[in-house]
Scaffold this active site. Structure first.
Site, PDB file in Angstrom:
ATOM      1  N   TYR A  80       0.834  -1.202   0.000  1.00  0.00           N
ATOM      2  CA  TYR A  80       0.000   0.000   0.000  1.00  0.00           C
ATOM      3  C   TYR A  80       0.871   1.257   0.000  1.00  0.00           C
ATOM      4  O   TYR A  80       0.588   2.217  -0.727  1.00  0.00           O
ATOM      5  CB  TYR A  80      -0.911  -0.031   1.217  1.00  0.00           C
ATOM      6  N   LYS A 134       0.988   4.468  -2.624  1.00  0.00           N
ATOM      7  CA  LYS A 134       0.725   5.839  -2.195  1.00  0.00           C
ATOM      8  C   LYS A 134       1.972   6.712  -2.293  1.00  0.00           C
ATOM      9  O   LYS A 134       1.866   7.914  -2.588  1.00  0.00           O
ATOM     10  CB  LYS A 134       0.167   5.854  -0.769  1.00  0.00           C
TER      11      LYS A 134
END
Length: 268
Positions: A151, A155
Site C-alpha cells: 500500500y 501511495k
C-alpha cells in the site's frame, strides 16, 4: 476554486470517503459526476444528493484502460474541470501474504488508474480557465509502515506523481494536489487492520473529516495537506531523516499476524 464553479469528476464515489466527499461538494454548490463500478450504488447516491444536471453518474471499472478512456470522454463532454481520485483498494499484511495477481490489481487501481485517467483528461483540463487534479492518498505516502509495504508503494508513487505533475504543469491553469489522510473509519479497513490499529495505538478519523479537507483543498488550492497528529509531525521528520524513525515501528512489526492472503476490496 469556488465550489459553485467546480464540475467535479469523483472516482470511488460509492466508497466511505467518496460518499462523504460527494455530499460535501454537493452541499457547497459544486456539480458532481459520480464514478464507480456499481451502477445501482451510484444511481442511489445520485438520487440522495440531488437531480441532474448538478449530480450525475457514470459506471467504469478502473482496472480496464478502455473504460478509463470512456470515463474521460464522458467527463470531458460533461464539462469536468476538477478530478478527484478517491478510488482505491487496500493491502494489509506481511509482504509474503500477498499473491502476485492481487498485488498487480492493487497497484493498478491505486496508482496506474489515476495516472491513466489524468493523462486522458489532461488536454481537456488544460483548455479550462482553471482546473484541479486532487489525489486522495494517505500519510502512508510519506511514511513507510510495517504491514503496509504494498500500500505504501502505491501511495508513495501517487504522491510522487502528484508532485512531479504539479511541477510539470507550473504556469498552466491546472493545479495538482495531494491529500494524505490517516486511518479512516470505513469498510476499507477490515478487522485485521482495526486490530492492528488498536495494538499500535493508531488513531482513526471519520470519513467526514477527510471530505471536509477535500472541500477545503478545492477552495484554497493548497498543493499538499496531511491529516492528524502526530502523523503530520512524523511526515516532516520522515522527510528530513527517514532512518531516525526506524526504531519507532518495532511494535507495529510485532503486531503483524501470521501471513494470510488478503482478499481484494475495491472502493467504488
Amino acid at each position: 476554486m469556488k465550489p459553485a464553479q467546480a464540475r467535479i469528476l469523483l472516482t470511488g464515489a460509492a466508497g466511505g470517503i467518496g460518499r462523504e466527499a460527494a455530499a460535501a461538494f454537493s452541499r457547497a454548490g459544486a456539480a458532481v459526476l459520480l464514478a464507480g463500478r456499481t451502477p445501482a450504488r451510484l444511481s442511489a447516491l445520485a438520487r440522495r444528493l440531488g437531480a441532474e444536471p448538478r449530480v450525475s453518474w457514470a459506471a467504469a471499472d478502473l482496472q480496464d484502460p478502455a473504460q478509463i478512456e470512456r470515463l474521460a470522454d464522458t467527463a470531458a463532454q460533461w464539462g469536468c474541470n476538477v478530478v478527484v481520485h478517491a478510488a482505491g483498494t487496500p493491502a494489509f499484511g506481511a509482504l509474503a501474504a500477498h499473491d502476485a495477481q492481487a498485488m498487480s490489481a492493487m497497484m493498478h487501481t491505486n496508482l496506474l488508474a489515476p495516472m491513466l485517467l489524468t493523462r486522458a483528461l489532461l488536454e481537456h483540463l488544460r483548455a479550462q480557465p482553471r482546473a484541479q487534479v486532487m489525489c486522495v492518498g494517505s500519510v502512508l505516502g510519506r511514511i513507510g509502515l510495517p504491514g503496509f509495504s504494498l500500500y505504501c508503494a502505491a501511495k508513495f508513487g501517487l504522491r510522487g506523481f502528484a508532485e512531479s505533475l504539479r511541477r510539470e504543469l507550473a504556469g498552466s491553469g491546472v493545479r495538482v494536489q495531494y491529500l494524505g489522510p490517516r486511518s479512516t473509519r470505513t469498510d476499507f479497513n477490515d478487522a485485521q487492520v482495526q486490530a492492528y490499529n488498536r495494538a499500535t495505538g493508531a488513531a482513526t478519523d471519520e470519513p467526514g473529516l477527510v471530505a471536509a479537507a477535500l472541500l477545503r483543498m478545492l477552495e484554497d488550492e493548497r498543493a499538499e495537506r496531511f491529516l492528524g497528529f502526530p502523523e503530520k509531525l512524523a511526515v516532516r521528520i520522515n522527510g528530513l531523516a527517514p532512518t531516525l524513525l526506524d526504531g519507532s515501528f518495532r511494535r507495529h512489526s510485532a503486531s503483524l499476524q501470521s501471513p494470510q492472503p488478503t482478499p481484494e476490496r475495491i472502493t467504488t
